[in-house]
Design a protein around this motif. Structure first.
Motif, PDB file in Angstrom:
ATOM      1  N   ILE A   1      14.349  -8.322 140.340  1.00 22.27           N
ATOM      2  CA  ILE A   1      14.889  -8.727 139.040  1.00 22.27           C
ATOM      3  C   ILE A   1      16.409  -8.756 139.204  1.00 22.27           C
ATOM      4  CG2 ILE A   1      15.064  -8.164 136.582  1.00 22.27           C
ATOM      5  CD1 ILE A   1      12.276  -6.562 138.517  1.00 22.27           C
ATOM      6  N   ILE A   2      17.005  -9.904 138.923  1.00 21.23           N
ATOM      7  CA  ILE A   2      18.450 -10.060 139.161  1.00 21.23           C
ATOM      8  C   ILE A   2      19.144 -10.630 137.919  1.00 21.23           C
ATOM      9  CG2 ILE A   2      18.100 -10.505 141.634  1.00 21.23           C
ATOM     10  CD1 ILE A   2      18.867 -13.503 141.020  1.00 21.23           C
ATOM     11  N   PRO A   3      20.426 -10.294 137.757  1.00 20.77           N
ATOM     12  CA  PRO A   3      21.220 -11.036 136.773  1.00 20.77           C
ATOM     13  C   PRO A   3      21.537 -12.415 137.365  1.00 20.77           C
ATOM     14  CG  PRO A   3      22.599  -9.422 137.895  1.00 20.77           C
ATOM     15  CD  PRO A   3      21.204  -9.257 138.448  1.00 20.77           C
ATOM     16  N   ARG A   4      21.607 -13.431 136.538  1.00 25.22           N
ATOM     17  CA  ARG A   4      21.973 -14.750 137.070  1.00 25.22           C
ATOM     18  C   ARG A   4      23.392 -14.736 137.633  1.00 25.22           C
ATOM     19  NH1 ARG A   4      18.586 -18.919 136.340  1.00 25.22           N
ATOM     20  NH2 ARG A   4      17.119 -18.812 134.605  1.00 25.22           N
ATOM     21  N   HIS A   5      24.251 -14.041 136.917  1.00 23.65           N
ATOM     22  CA  HIS A   5      25.647 -13.959 137.354  1.00 23.65           C
ATOM     23  C   HIS A   5      25.744 -13.096 138.614  1.00 23.65           C
ATOM     24  CE1 HIS A   5      29.986 -14.181 136.677  1.00 23.65           C
ATOM     25  NE2 HIS A   5      30.031 -12.929 137.126  1.00 23.65           N
ATOM     26  N   HIS A   6      26.635 -13.443 139.500  1.00 21.01           N
ATOM     27  CA  HIS A   6      26.777 -12.688 140.741  1.00 21.01           C
ATOM     28  C   HIS A   6      27.583 -11.406 140.512  1.00 21.01           C
ATOM     29  CE1 HIS A   6      26.939 -12.216 145.155  1.00 21.01           C
ATOM     30  NE2 HIS A   6      28.053 -11.561 144.853  1.00 21.01           N
ATOM     31  N   TYR A   7      26.876 -10.275 140.539  1.00 21.43           N
ATOM     32  CA  TYR A   7      27.526  -8.957 140.586  1.00 21.43           C
ATOM     33  C   TYR A   7      27.068  -8.328 141.884  1.00 21.43           C
ATOM     34  CZ  TYR A   7      28.063  -9.522 135.514  1.00 21.43           C
ATOM     35  OH  TYR A   7      28.368  -9.993 134.259  1.00 21.43           O
ATOM     36  N   GLU A   8      27.998  -7.731 142.603  1.00 22.06           N
ATOM     37  CA  GLU A   8      27.638  -7.194 143.913  1.00 22.06           C
ATOM     38  C   GLU A   8      26.682  -6.018 143.802  1.00 22.06           C
ATOM     39  OE1 GLU A   8      30.798  -7.148 146.836  1.00 22.06           O
ATOM     40  OE2 GLU A   8      30.116  -5.158 147.483  1.00 22.06           O
ATOM     41  N   SER A   9      26.914  -5.141 142.839  1.00 17.40           N
ATOM     42  CA  SER A   9      26.066  -3.946 142.756  1.00 17.40           C
ATOM     43  C   SER A   9      25.942  -3.463 141.325  1.00 17.40           C
ATOM     44  CB  SER A   9      26.624  -2.829 143.649  1.00 17.40           C
ATOM     45  OG  SER A   9      27.562  -2.049 142.932  1.00 17.40           O
ATOM     46  N   ILE A  10      25.114  -2.442 141.157  1.00 17.60           N
ATOM     47  CA  ILE A  10      24.886  -1.857 139.829  1.00 17.60           C
ATOM     48  C   ILE A  10      26.196  -1.298 139.250  1.00 17.60           C
ATOM     49  CG2 ILE A  10      24.263   0.431 140.754  1.00 17.60           C
ATOM     50  CD1 ILE A  10      22.574  -1.299 137.747  1.00 17.60           C
TER      51      ILE A  10
ATOM     52  N   VAL B   1      21.257  -7.540 150.555  1.00 16.18           N
ATOM     53  CA  VAL B   1      21.707  -8.716 149.800  1.00 16.18           C
ATOM     54  C   VAL B   1      22.670  -8.204 148.731  1.00 16.18           C
ATOM     55  CG1 VAL B   1      21.034 -10.630 148.312  1.00 16.18           C
ATOM     56  CG2 VAL B   1      19.541  -9.948 150.221  1.00 16.18           C
ATOM     57  N   PHE B   2      23.907  -8.675 148.793  1.00 18.64           N
ATOM     58  CA  PHE B   2      24.944  -8.099 147.937  1.00 18.64           C
ATOM     59  C   PHE B   2      25.104  -8.896 146.641  1.00 18.64           C
ATOM     60  CE2 PHE B   2      25.264  -5.922 151.839  1.00 18.64           C
ATOM     61  CZ  PHE B   2      25.614  -4.631 151.470  1.00 18.64           C
ATOM     62  N   HIS B   3      23.972  -9.103 146.026  1.00 17.98           N
ATOM     63  CA  HIS B   3      23.852  -9.610 144.648  1.00 17.98           C
ATOM     64  C   HIS B   3      22.875  -8.635 144.014  1.00 17.98           C
ATOM     65  CE1 HIS B   3      23.216 -13.263 141.771  1.00 17.98           C
ATOM     66  NE2 HIS B   3      22.601 -12.204 141.237  1.00 17.98           N
ATOM     67  N   LEU B   4      23.363  -7.897 143.022  1.00 16.16           N
ATOM     68  CA  LEU B   4      22.546  -6.840 142.420  1.00 16.16           C
ATOM     69  C   LEU B   4      21.102  -7.271 142.188  1.00 16.16           C
ATOM     70  CD1 LEU B   4      21.994  -4.222 140.820  1.00 16.16           C
ATOM     71  CD2 LEU B   4      22.833  -5.444 138.813  1.00 16.16           C
ATOM     72  N   HIS B   5      20.176  -6.414 142.601  1.00 13.74           N
ATOM     73  CA  HIS B   5      18.759  -6.678 142.326  1.00 13.74           C
ATOM     74  C   HIS B   5      18.024  -5.358 142.137  1.00 13.74           C
ATOM     75  CE1 HIS B   5      19.571  -6.536 146.631  1.00 13.74           C
ATOM     76  NE2 HIS B   5      18.375  -5.979 146.785  1.00 13.74           N
ATOM     77  N   LEU B   6      17.087  -5.402 141.224  1.00 15.83           N
ATOM     78  CA  LEU B   6      16.218  -4.262 140.947  1.00 15.83           C
ATOM     79  C   LEU B   6      14.864  -4.584 141.575  1.00 15.83           C
ATOM     80  CD1 LEU B   6      15.370  -1.734 139.208  1.00 15.83           C
ATOM     81  CD2 LEU B   6      15.075  -3.306 137.305  1.00 15.83           C
ATOM     82  N   HIS B   7      14.409  -3.702 142.472  1.00 13.48           N
ATOM     83  CA  HIS B   7      13.084  -3.873 143.063  1.00 13.48           C
ATOM     84  C   HIS B   7      12.047  -3.267 142.117  1.00 13.48           C
ATOM     85  CE1 HIS B   7      14.383  -4.599 147.394  1.00 13.48           C
ATOM     86  NE2 HIS B   7      15.464  -3.983 146.948  1.00 13.48           N
TER      87      HIS B   7
END
Ligand code: 5GP
Ligand code: ZN
Length: 109
Positions: free
Chosen positions: A41-50, A91-97
């Motif tokens: 689950i990712i934000p559309r906008h590019h944020y590197e981390s939480i 992958v340095f685009h925030l994602h929730l597994h």
């Protein structure tokens, strides 16, 4: 931001199995699943981390994850957010597994 695979998925330029999307968040299947259910689950906008995302978006990210988990009818699952390379972030685009569908030990290896 160039050459970010998750930005490419969010923009629809790289194919993925999308389970949910709205204006700000996308949920799609992990290409190399570590469990029978493995959704990112990712934000559309590019944020590197939480550490970088606005508070309001944190809530929405988890709300979407909860919704996907409910739609997949899993009651037992795990959320993981790897932050930084030492923690396993690749992958340095925030994602929730969202991981589920099998027994998972604790603590993780
Ligand atoms: P991290 O190790 O950064 O927490 O997790 C990155 C995740 O992205 C990994 O589970 C990996 O399998 C997944 N992944 C990497 N490249 C792609 C891709 O092109 N498509 C999809 N759907 N998942 C990817
Ligand atoms: Zn990105």
């Amino acid at each position: 931001m160039c050459e970010c695979i998750f930005c490419e998925i969010s923009a629809g330029r790289l194919s993925s199995v999308i389970l949910y999307q709205d204006d700000t968040v996308v949920a799609f299947k992990d290409a190399n699943p570590m469990a029978p259910i493995h959704v990112l689950i990712i934000p559309r906008h590019h944020y590197e981390s939480i550490k970088d995302i606005p508070e309001a978006l944190i809530g929405h990210l988890f709300a979407v994850a909860n919704r996907v988990a409910a739609e997949l009818k899993i009651e037992s699952f795990r959320y993981v957010i790897n932050t930084g390379s030492q923690a396993g972030q690749t992958v340095f685009h925030l994602h929730l597994h969202l991981l589920g569908g099998r027994c998972m030990g604790w603590p993780p290896g």
